[in-house]
Design a protein around this motif. Sequence first.
Motif, PDB file in Angstrom:
ATOM      1  N   GLN A  81       1.608  -5.543  14.469  1.00 51.71           N
ATOM      2  CA  GLN A  81       0.923  -6.756  14.198  1.00 51.71           C
ATOM      3  C   GLN A  81      -0.594  -6.264  13.970  1.00 51.71           C
ATOM      4  OE1 GLN A  81       1.634  -9.582  17.248  1.00 51.71           O
ATOM      5  NE2 GLN A  81       3.316 -10.359  15.997  1.00 51.71           N
ATOM      6  N   LYS A  82      -1.018  -6.736  12.740  1.00 53.94           N
ATOM      7  CA  LYS A  82      -2.461  -6.677  12.424  1.00 53.94           C
ATOM      8  C   LYS A  82      -2.951  -7.827  11.784  1.00 53.94           C
ATOM      9  CE  LYS A  82      -1.691  -1.643  10.806  1.00 53.94           C
ATOM     10  NZ  LYS A  82      -1.713  -0.783   9.835  1.00 53.94           N
ATOM     11  N   CYS A  93       5.215 -16.070   0.155  1.00 57.83           N
ATOM     12  CA  CYS A  93       4.276 -15.280  -0.569  1.00 57.83           C
ATOM     13  C   CYS A  93       4.719 -15.549  -2.147  1.00 57.83           C
ATOM     14  CB  CYS A  93       4.583 -13.717  -0.381  1.00 57.83           C
ATOM     15  SG  CYS A  93       3.582 -12.495  -1.337  1.00 57.83           S
ATOM     16  N   MET A 127      -0.321 -10.463  11.161  1.00 58.73           N
ATOM     17  CA  MET A 127       0.838 -10.223  10.026  1.00 58.73           C
ATOM     18  C   MET A 127       1.571  -9.161  10.809  1.00 58.73           C
ATOM     19  SD  MET A 127      -0.954 -10.475   6.386  1.00 58.73           S
ATOM     20  CE  MET A 127       0.487 -10.859   5.636  1.00 58.73           C
ATOM     21  N   THR A 128       2.643  -9.113  10.656  1.00 57.59           N
ATOM     22  CA  THR A 128       3.910  -8.271  11.209  1.00 57.59           C
ATOM     23  C   THR A 128       4.082  -7.210  10.161  1.00 57.59           C
ATOM     24  OG1 THR A 128       4.989  -9.508  12.669  1.00 57.59           O
ATOM     25  CG2 THR A 128       6.166  -7.916  12.217  1.00 57.59           C
ATOM     26  N   GLU A 129       3.886  -6.098  10.250  1.00 59.23           N
ATOM     27  CA  GLU A 129       3.902  -4.866   9.127  1.00 59.23           C
ATOM     28  C   GLU A 129       4.705  -3.939   9.806  1.00 59.23           C
ATOM     29  OE1 GLU A 129       0.033  -3.918   7.721  1.00 59.23           O
ATOM     30  OE2 GLU A 129      -0.503  -6.162   7.389  1.00 59.23           O
ATOM     31  N   CYS A 130       5.262  -3.060   8.888  1.00 58.82           N
ATOM     32  CA  CYS A 130       5.899  -1.632   9.089  1.00 58.82           C
ATOM     33  C   CYS A 130       5.094  -0.419   9.055  1.00 58.82           C
ATOM     34  CB  CYS A 130       7.204  -1.733   8.136  1.00 58.82           C
ATOM     35  SG  CYS A 130       8.152  -0.248   8.377  1.00 58.82           S
ATOM     36  N   ASP A 131       5.146   0.152  10.336  1.00 61.15           N
ATOM     37  CA  ASP A 131       4.107   1.292  10.275  1.00 61.15           C
ATOM     38  C   ASP A 131       5.250   2.398  10.774  1.00 61.15           C
ATOM     39  OD1 ASP A 131       2.323   3.330  10.503  1.00 61.15           O
ATOM     40  OD2 ASP A 131       1.238   2.314  12.233  1.00 61.15           O
ATOM     41  N   LEU A 180       7.362  -1.566  14.101  1.00 58.83           N
ATOM     42  CA  LEU A 180       6.863  -2.889  13.456  1.00 58.83           C
ATOM     43  C   LEU A 180       5.617  -3.210  14.492  1.00 58.83           C
ATOM     44  CD1 LEU A 180       9.929  -5.553  13.261  1.00 58.83           C
ATOM     45  CD2 LEU A 180       8.603  -4.373  11.192  1.00 58.83           C
ATOM     46  N   HIS A 199       7.487 -15.489   5.595  1.00 62.68           N
ATOM     47  CA  HIS A 199       6.983 -14.671   6.644  1.00 62.68           C
ATOM     48  C   HIS A 199       6.564 -15.835   7.861  1.00 62.68           C
ATOM     49  CE1 HIS A 199       6.395 -10.508   5.168  1.00 62.68           C
ATOM     50  NE2 HIS A 199       7.309 -11.166   4.515  1.00 62.68           N
ATOM     51  N   ARG A 226      -5.746  -9.732   9.628  1.00 62.84           N
ATOM     52  CA  ARG A 226      -6.145  -9.437   8.290  1.00 62.84           C
ATOM     53  C   ARG A 226      -6.941 -10.816   8.042  1.00 62.84           C
ATOM     54  NH1 ARG A 226      -5.153  -4.190   7.271  1.00 62.84           N
ATOM     55  NH2 ARG A 226      -2.681  -3.823   7.221  1.00 62.84           N
TER      56      ARG A 226
END
Length: 589
Positions: A549-550, A474, A539-543, A547, A518, A552
């Motif tokens: 995966q969403k 990034c 992408m792996t994201e924090c919810d 963790l 990432h 995009r």
Amino acid sequence: MSGEHYSAFIKEAFIDPIRSVLIVDDDYPTFDEVLDAQLSSSQGGAKPSAKAWSKNPERIKKVIARFRDPKHPLLVDIHDGTNVPAGAESKIAAHLHQSDLLVLDYQLDKSKPNDGSMAFEIIRSLMRNDHFNLVAVHTSEDIDQVFRNTLIAALPPSGCVQADADAVKANELLAECEDTIEGSYDRIRASIDVDAYLFARQNPDKYMRAIGKGQAPFTAFKDACDALEWPNPDRKIVVAYLLAEVESRLMPRMNPNPAPGLVWSDGPVKYIKSDSVFVSFSAKGDEGNLLEDLLLALSTWCPRPSRLFLAKLRAEMDEYGAIAQGAALESRFALAHWYRRLLSSEGSERQWYIDDSVARHSEQLMNGILPRVAAFAKRLVETEAKLASADETTKAHFGVDFQKLDEMLRAEREHNALVSTTTPTGWHLTTGHVFEVENKIWVCVSPACDMVPGQLSSSRREAFGERLPFMAVCLTETKKGKILDAQSNRYLFLPLNGTVTSFCFNDPSDDASAPVWHTLYAEKRGVFEADGLGFTVCMTECDGDALVQKNRPARVVAQLRYEYALNFVQKLGGSMTRIGLDFVGRKEK
């Protein structure tokens, strides 16, 4: 910066490559006409031609003879235009790229005096094709009027129709001015004519300044406004409204299609240029040489050195391309290996091999052409280096002043972007692709061999299915106007949205910081969507505490050249294999 020395290089790049000329003029004899006359004469019934050439063949002969100079003999063909119905000139224009120069009579339809509509149709058609065409408009009419009419026919409407509120205000001002000073209404309206409109189109950012200074063609308008004591805002509203009125009157004569790169000169030497056409103007009554008139117009345009390099490249490709092609095809066994590989592969793997093979063939071909272009460039550079300083010459050609810090920094950034990036290509995600996900910019830094969809190992397919795992960094955008250490191996310069934006591979404030990387997953093995450059990234994201995966939507917005992409692949690898994390020490203050 057009001088005698520079004109010589323009001639070499644009005039010398001319090999064929097509004359479209109903005053000229065609081969069919000459043969028919001979046949009629042998049968005792020859009829005199009604064309102008039969009354004064010497003038026509001189024009053609100049194209057949022993030092530069050209192939000349003639089309008289009289046997082509209205609207069919586009059929001729579709084949004009087969001729290097078009000599075009302004008035092809003698039944319509001073009418150039048939010539305009041909020029418009040329503006829509993909070839660069040289056109010499040859006319017995007034050159200034011919130029103006041709320019109006080439110009697309600007769309400068004013908003209703501005129109209302302009009409109020014009109505009130007659009550203030009798006759001022007519003077103001008459002062904004076609010349004023063309000046405003040519100088959209400067014509208000010309009005303020009372320069032509706005002298009469400024005088009338001064007498009325109108403030600048009122003058701006009225002139914009009157310019829109002029455009509305010209609209039926204007080009309905956009003409990219349209510029012109209405000075002593006139020309009109778009991305695909250069038009010069010559008078039929002169004893001048059409090629010399064309060279004078090209010198007045004064193409930049970079354009000369590319024009020379096109010319050398036409002249020596066959020889270079022969040299590129000598490695029979290597070529056989490449083609066998194409035949043996299939699907996405075949597409990858095709792209690679075409690139290698192109490289082999260009290797035989580029030395000639480099020799031309060397002669041009060495000639100009003797005449003035590098800064003076560069400013004259490009209008860039390297004595101004902001212009120098912009030039450096655009250079950095040009040498490090290329137009995004390919059919799948690969090393060096720069993509955007939810307003963040990432660069793919996985090795290219791991990114080919058809070459994924069976174990990776079992683990990830149709998803392609890859590593991406990034990027962090730098502050605008900040002077960067471009050679520090940390910065990227990307052409985004029409401007060059600089990014840092890691934290800009800490050159020893690790990049933010990432592991991402490209759906459909990274193959782009039908629109060309879009794909879906997982992408792996924090919810909360979990963790997730969403998916995009992502889009490739730039591409690093391979050597620059490889540099960042290695840089990421270096940051992941650092040792000495248990060392202690102090930083110098």
